[in-house]
Motif scaffolding. Structure first.
Motif, PDB file in Angstrom:
ATOM      1  N   PHE A   1       0.822  -1.211   0.000  1.00 25.94           N
ATOM      2  CA  PHE A   1       0.000   0.000   0.000  1.00 25.94           C
ATOM      3  C   PHE A   1       0.858   1.264   0.000  1.00 25.94           C
ATOM      4  N   GLY A   2       1.860   1.298  -0.867  1.00 21.94           N
ATOM      5  CA  GLY A   2       2.713   2.469  -1.009  1.00 21.94           C
ATOM      6  C   GLY A   2       3.920   2.486  -0.095  1.00 21.94           C
ATOM      7  N   VAL A   3       3.971   1.588   0.882  1.00 26.63           N
ATOM      8  CA  VAL A   3       5.130   1.489   1.771  1.00 26.63           C
ATOM      9  C   VAL A   3       6.112   0.487   1.156  1.00 26.63           C
ATOM     10  N   LYS A   4       7.261   0.959   0.752  1.00 29.68           N
ATOM     11  CA  LYS A   4       8.248   0.098   0.100  1.00 29.68           C
ATOM     12  C   LYS A   4       9.285  -0.389   1.118  1.00 29.68           C
ATOM     13  N   PHE A   5       9.602  -1.666   1.056  1.00 33.26           N
ATOM     14  CA  PHE A   5      10.558  -2.236   2.001  1.00 33.26           C
ATOM     15  C   PHE A   5      11.247  -3.429   1.364  1.00 33.26           C
ATOM     16  N   SER A   6      12.447  -3.731   1.855  1.00 42.60           N
ATOM     17  CA  SER A   6      13.228  -4.858   1.354  1.00 42.60           C
ATOM     18  C   SER A   6      13.567  -5.776   2.528  1.00 42.60           C
ATOM     19  N   PRO A   7      12.740  -6.775   2.800  1.00 40.71           N
ATOM     20  CA  PRO A   7      12.995  -7.653   3.949  1.00 40.71           C
ATOM     21  C   PRO A   7      14.200  -8.555   3.716  1.00 40.71           C
ATOM     22  N   SER A   8      14.861  -8.916   4.786  1.00 34.52           N
ATOM     23  CA  SER A   8      15.934  -9.906   4.712  1.00 34.52           C
ATOM     24  C   SER A   8      15.507 -11.137   5.501  1.00 34.52           C
ATOM     25  N   ALA A   9      16.142 -12.247   5.218  1.00 35.21           N
ATOM     26  CA  ALA A   9      15.765 -13.496   5.881  1.00 35.21           C
ATOM     27  C   ALA A   9      16.957 -14.437   5.867  1.00 35.21           C
ATOM     28  N   ARG A  10      16.832 -15.520   6.606  1.00 32.42           N
ATOM     29  CA  ARG A  10      17.880 -16.540   6.673  1.00 32.42           C
ATOM     30  C   ARG A  10      17.526 -17.667   5.711  1.00 32.42           C
ATOM     31  N   LEU A  11      18.479 -18.023   4.869  1.00 36.63           N
ATOM     32  CA  LEU A  11      18.296 -19.084   3.889  1.00 36.63           C
ATOM     33  C   LEU A  11      19.178 -20.267   4.240  1.00 36.63           C
ATOM     34  N   ARG A  12      18.595 -21.428   4.307  1.00 39.06           N
ATOM     35  CA  ARG A  12      19.351 -22.662   4.541  1.00 39.06           C
ATOM     36  C   ARG A  12      19.095 -23.618   3.386  1.00 39.06           C
TER      37      ARG A  12
END
Length: 243
Positions: A116-127
């Motif tokens: 809804f117009g809020v831009k974000f770049s999430p990070s996460a843990r990948l295994r």
């Protein structure tokens, strides 16, 4: 993880269970999307003011299948699936969004999302690992710290996937890879977003894009990189395409 998003392509295989309620959910659609509303206190100085947020749970499962050509019988697909480091690097080719933490574990930054117009770049843990010839993928521990304070809420994202090699006739050079990916999101949706009528569709688009890009990257990158791996000299087999 290339750009582009898919929103419920035809290969979505989902368990359907929805309930109408708060959080902008209509109770329709192919997703399993459970919603319950709960009151949340605010920092407003108005007496007796209360806003409504809701707890939302989303879960979907997607099957995938594609083929590769085994031109070198001494380097079969089963052996390639053991090259975990190489597979991660071709699936997430942007080094600026990938950081190795330990053997088989990386921190990855997903592509920018728009809520809804809020831009974000999430990070996460990948295994990523290989168990008896089956490639396993798990994404967890999502970090939403770059969201504005007013909408930074508790959220749990989990992606579980597997990719294996199907048996083929001895005379055939076509190898089939098949697997599945399951994604779930458990999140407290803050007000006023919890009241938006298109909330469910927006969440579906974001999560569908994440899982679609992962599948698309595997389908486009693995056959090409496997072909390069089969042509590599013995000392180059453990190196990546980027090297």
């Amino acid at each position: 993880e290339p750009s582009g998003a898919g929103r419920y392509p035809s290969m979505w295989a989902t368990r359907s269970q929805s309930r109408a309620g708060g959080c902008g959910v209509s109770g329709r659609g192919p997703t399993r999307f459970h919603v319950s509303s709960r009151p949340v206190g605010t920092n407003s100085r108005r007496p007796c003011s209360r806003q409504i947020a809701c707890e939302a749970f989303y879960s979907a499962k997607r099957d995938t299948e594609f083929t590769v050509v085994e031109l070198n019988s001494s380097r079969p697909v089963l052996a390639y699936l053991e090259q975990v480091e190489r597979i991660v690097q071709v699936t997430f080719p942007d080094e600026s969004r990938r950081k190795r933490l330990e053997d088989g574990v990386w921190e990855v930054t997903l592509l920018q999302q728009d809520f809804f117009g809020v831009k974000f770049s999430p990070s996460a843990r990948l295994r990523v690992w290989n168990d008896a010839g089956v490639l396993g993928i798990r994404v967890s521990d999502i970090d939403l710290s770059d969201l504005p304070d007013e909408i930074r809420v508790p959220a749990t994202l989990k992606v579980e996937g597997r990719l294996g090699h199907s048996k083929k006739a001895a005379s055939s050079k076509i190898a089939k890879l098949s697997g599945e990916v399951e994604i779930s999101l458990d999140v407290d949706v803050p007000f006023p977003y919890s009241s938006f009528p298109l909330l469910r569709e927006t969440v579906e688009a974001i999560l569908g894009g994440v899982i679609g890009r992962l599948e698309g990257s595997l389908k486009s990158s693995l056959p090409r990189d496997y072909a390069e791996w089969t042509r590599a000299k013995p000392k180059e087999l453990v190196t990546t395409a980027a090297d």
